[in-house]
Design a protein around this motif. Structure first.
Motif, short mmCIF file in Angstrom:
data_model
loop_
_atom_site.label_atom_id
_atom_site.label_comp_id
_atom_site.label_asym_id
_atom_site.label_seq_id
_atom_site.Cartn_x
_atom_site.Cartn_y
_atom_site.Cartn_z
N LEU A 66 79.39 35.06 -60.01
CA LEU A 66 78.88 33.71 -59.76
C LEU A 66 77.37 33.80 -59.63
CD1 LEU A 66 81.28 32.14 -57.09
CD2 LEU A 66 80.94 31.37 -59.44
N LYS A 67 76.67 32.94 -60.35
CA LYS A 67 75.21 32.89 -60.28
C LYS A 67 74.81 31.62 -59.54
CE LYS A 67 71.11 32.14 -63.11
NZ LYS A 67 70.63 31.76 -64.43
N ILE A 68 73.92 31.74 -58.58
CA ILE A 68 73.38 30.55 -57.93
C ILE A 68 72.38 29.94 -58.90
CG2 ILE A 68 72.06 29.67 -55.98
CD1 ILE A 68 73.22 31.98 -54.32
N GLU A 69 72.63 28.69 -59.29
CA GLU A 69 71.79 28.03 -60.28
C GLU A 69 70.43 27.65 -59.69
OE1 GLU A 69 72.63 28.42 -63.22
OE2 GLU A 69 74.02 26.91 -63.92
N GLY A 70 69.41 27.78 -60.50
CA GLY A 70 68.06 27.40 -60.10
C GLY A 70 67.29 28.58 -59.55
N ILE A 71 66.00 28.36 -59.38
CA ILE A 71 65.12 29.39 -58.84
C ILE A 71 65.02 29.15 -57.34
CG2 ILE A 71 62.77 30.29 -58.82
CD1 ILE A 71 62.60 29.54 -61.80
N LEU A 72 65.30 30.20 -56.57
CA LEU A 72 65.30 30.10 -55.11
C LEU A 72 63.95 30.55 -54.56
CD1 LEU A 72 68.81 31.68 -54.40
CD2 LEU A 72 68.24 29.27 -54.72
#
Length: 128
Positions: A66-72
């Motif tokens: 699972l990839k967390i979408e967006g730039i953190l």
């Protein structure tokens, strides 16, 4: 939180700490792959079908991603906590990898359906 599901079968492999970056790692065009060196080991994560584990000291296969979408932003806190807590409550083990931009969470393929249901119930949006 928006998460992107990658059902590819990944393997996490442990090599000697002086293991050189292999050609098969450099040339692979996988959506996600990771190599990490410490003074104790070299860990490689990549799709199982592309990993040459003949020199590995240890391997763990059958993971999905699972990839967390967006730039953190680095100032954000609690991102992994919001994902890990509901999974831990269902006794789903995770292997987290952070990059400059975002975080990735690997879980065993056997937990795929339960993990998706758990995270969706917790309010996360999951896309493929």
């Amino acid at each position: 939180m928006k998460l992107k599901l990658d059902k590819t079968n990944y393997t996490i492999a442990k090599f000697q700490p002086d293991f050189p970056v292999p050609t098969w790692f450099q040339t692979d065009k996988a959506t996600f792959k990771s190599i990490t060196y410490t003074d104790e080991e070299c860990s490689i994560i990549m799709p199982t079908e592309h990993l040459d584990a003949t020199e590995a000291q240890s391997i763990e296969s059958d993971w999905f991603l699972l990839k967390i979408e967006g730039i953190l932003d680095f100032s954000l806190t609690g991102i992994l906590h919001k994902i890990a807590t509901p999974l831990a409550e269902k006794e789903i083990s995770i292997f987290a990898v952070s990059t400059y931009n975002t975080d990735y969470i690997l879980m065993k393929q056997a937990n795929l359906e339960l993990a998706v249901t758990t995270l969706t119930t917790a309010g996360h949006q999951i896309t493929t």
